[in-house]
Structures are given as structure tokens and as C-alpha cells.
Design an enzyme around this catalytic site. Structure first.
Site, PDB file in Angstrom:
ATOM      1  N   GLY A 143       1.518   3.974 -12.194  1.00  0.00           N
ATOM      2  CA  GLY A 143       0.665   4.005 -11.019  1.00  0.00           C
ATOM      3  C   GLY A 143       1.477   3.863  -9.751  1.00  0.00           C
ATOM      4  O   GLY A 143       2.646   4.242  -9.701  1.00  0.00           O
ATOM      5  N   CYS A 144       0.882   3.293  -8.726  1.00  0.00           N
ATOM      6  CA  CYS A 144       1.568   3.093  -7.447  1.00  0.00           C
ATOM      7  C   CYS A 144       2.870   2.332  -7.669  1.00  0.00           C
ATOM      8  O   CYS A 144       2.862   1.217  -8.190  1.00  0.00           O
ATOM      9  CB  CYS A 144       0.658   2.321  -6.489  1.00  0.00           C
ATOM     10  SG  CYS A 144       1.458   1.888  -4.933  1.00  0.00           S
TER      11      CYS A 144
END
Length: 283
Positions: A132-133
Site C-alpha cells: 500500500g502507501c
């Protein structure tokens, strides 16, 4: 003399004597052993052994490599500029008499004016994880035992040296990826894999938390067959526990480092991740 090509941001500091924002530089918290060289001409400037934490917002050194740095009084006479003695690149300013170290000297240097060349070590390895981020992924790895350094960037796509904006456009094939340098005498790849799974939702198939898109998918980029086998071992364990694992295993390729303002993002911002939470899964 031919010099290295600079980005507009680098030119603003190195050629036009600008200053990067405090607490934003890549090397502010770098504690690895090695040598800092001039970004413009690659001349060695500082040794890591002379670096110290002055809490001023920029990398600080109490000594330079002999003959590498030239001191030039500012026109107003208030400060003393430091430049690369070889090419004249602006580095920052030097201050005396502050009492931070026995040498009573502080070279206050812009990270963007330098490159760091780490010392080679047989016990230091690199691993690559996407969950993810990358701000959140890095947050947990940089705090882990045995981790020497982390960086965020991109891997797995078909565009060379992509920008964050390009990757966000979802057409580069890259995933937001964290590079983890770790000391094999203090931790193991297996420990890192467990931490990877315990700090994100590896069952989500379209991103991570509220971040939706192909650049946010869960992936372990393995560097050899041993790493692949270890990663697969823990996927099998998770599946035996009833989890539907969405994590992909992909051979590592070129790691393209992201812009400086993304590096150690939560450390500089002083907050915690919004889409990554630690939860213990493995014994």
C-alpha cells in the site's frame, strides 16, 4: 569540466544557493557508515564518523575531508558559506563555538547537495516490500530491530525513473515499494516477512485501506530463490489459518527511489500511518 546533471530542485540549492526545508532532507537521520560526496561532481566531502545530531533540521558534521570544503564569508558578513572546493557547489554554512562536539564546529549541510556512498558490508542486505502507501510500509520497517536504513520508491513497472505523479496515474506498472537495509547479524529476512504481513491487510485485492489502485497492491519482491521460498512459506502458513492471501511474489527489478519529500515521511511529520496497523499473527 563535465558535471552531473541536476534536477531543478538541486539547481536551486547547489547553483543558486538556496536552502532545503528543515527536517525534509534525505540524510538528516542517516546513521549508516560511509562517505558523503558532492552531488554535482562526486568529490568526497564528509565521513559518516564526523556526522552528529544537532537537532537543527539539516545534516551536521564537525569536520570535513581535508581540502574538500571551502569557506566563503557571506557578503553581509553574518555567516560563512561552505562550498565544494572542486566545483563550487553550495553546501550550506559553517558555525563555530556552539559546543555541540569537542571540535566546536558545525557544518550545516543541505542533503540535496550530497550523495551518500555506503561502506560495503557482508552482513548488510536489502529487501523489498510493497503493502500500500509506502509511507506506512516504511514506518514499521524503519522502527524494526536490525534495520539500518529504509527508503521508499517504485518497483515492478516498465517506466524508468518514474515520478510519484506518474505512478499515481496508474499507467507505469510500478508499485509503491519500500527498500529495507538490514543487518543479518541482528535480524533475518524471515523476521521482515512476518512484519510485512503483520502490518497490512494482505487479503485486500484492490489496494490498501482507502488507497485504491494498482500501485497499492500487496507484493514481496524477492531477490533470490531463498527469499522466494521464505515468503511462500508464510503465505502457506496464512492460508492454513484460513486467510485468502492476495500478496504476489515477484522477482525484484530496479528500485527507483521516490522524491526526497516522501522519505521517512511519518518521522518528519510526527504522525502515524492511517492505513497500516500492527497486529500480531505469528507466534
Amino acid at each position: 569540466m563535465k558535471y552531473n546533471k541536476l534536477t531543478p530542485e538541486e539547481e536551486d540549492v547547489i547553483l543558486r544557493k538556496g536552502t532545503e526545508r528543515p527536517y525534509s532532507g534525505e540524510y538528516l537521520d542517516n546513521k549508516k557508515e560511509g562517505t558523503y560526496v558532492c552531488k554535482r561532481c562526486d568529490t568526497p566531502l564528509y565521513k559518516s564518523s564526523d556526522k552528529f545530531d544537532s537537532h537543527c533540521g539539516w545534516p551536521s558534521f564537525d569536520d570535513e575531508i581535508a581540502g574538500a570544503v571551502k569557506r566563503v564569508p557571506d557578503k553581509d558578513g553574518r555567516r560563512t558559506e561552505i562550498i565544494c572546493a572542486n566545483c563550487g557547489a553550495h553546501l550550506g554554512h559553517v558555525f563555530l563555538g556552539e559546543g555541540f562536539t569537542d571540535k566546536n564546529t558545525r557544518h550545516c549541510v543541505n542533503s540535496i547537495s550530497m550523495k551518500f556512498i555506503p561502506e560495503k558490508s557482508k552482513t548488510i542486505r536489502k529487501a523489498y516490500f510493497a503493502s500500500g502507501c509506502f509511507w506506512g510500509t516504511e514506518y514499521y520497517f524503519m522502527k524494526a530491530n536490525g534495520v539500518k536504513h529504509t527508503a521508499v520508491g517504485f518497483m515492478g513497472g516498465h517506466v524508468d525513473n518514474p515520478s510519484y505523479k506518474e505512478v499515481s496515474g496508474k499507467k507505469t506498472g510500478h508499485l509503491e515499494t519500500t527498500e529495507v537495509e538490514y543487518d543479518t547479524t541482528k535480524t533475518s529476512y524471515e523476521d521482515l516477512v512476518k512484519l510485512f504481513f503483520e502490518t497490512h491487510d494482505f487479503t485486500q485485492t484492490d489496494g490498501q485501506g482507502p488507497d485504491i489502485g494498482p500501485q497499492y497492491l500487496s507484493c514481496i519482491f524477492y531477490s533470490d530463490e531463498n527469499e522466494k521460498a521464505i515468503a511462500q512459506k508464510y503465505i502457506d502458513i496464512l492460508q492454513s489459518k484460513g486467510y485468502k492471501v492476495a500478496t504476489k511474489l515477484v522477482a525484484a527489478s530496479t528500485f527507483w527511489k521516490a522524491e526526497d519529500y516522501h522519505q521517512q515521511y511519518y518521522l518528519h511529520k510526527g504522525t502515524t500511518p492511517y492505513c497500516h496497523v500492527y497486529r500480531k499473527i505469528f507466534d
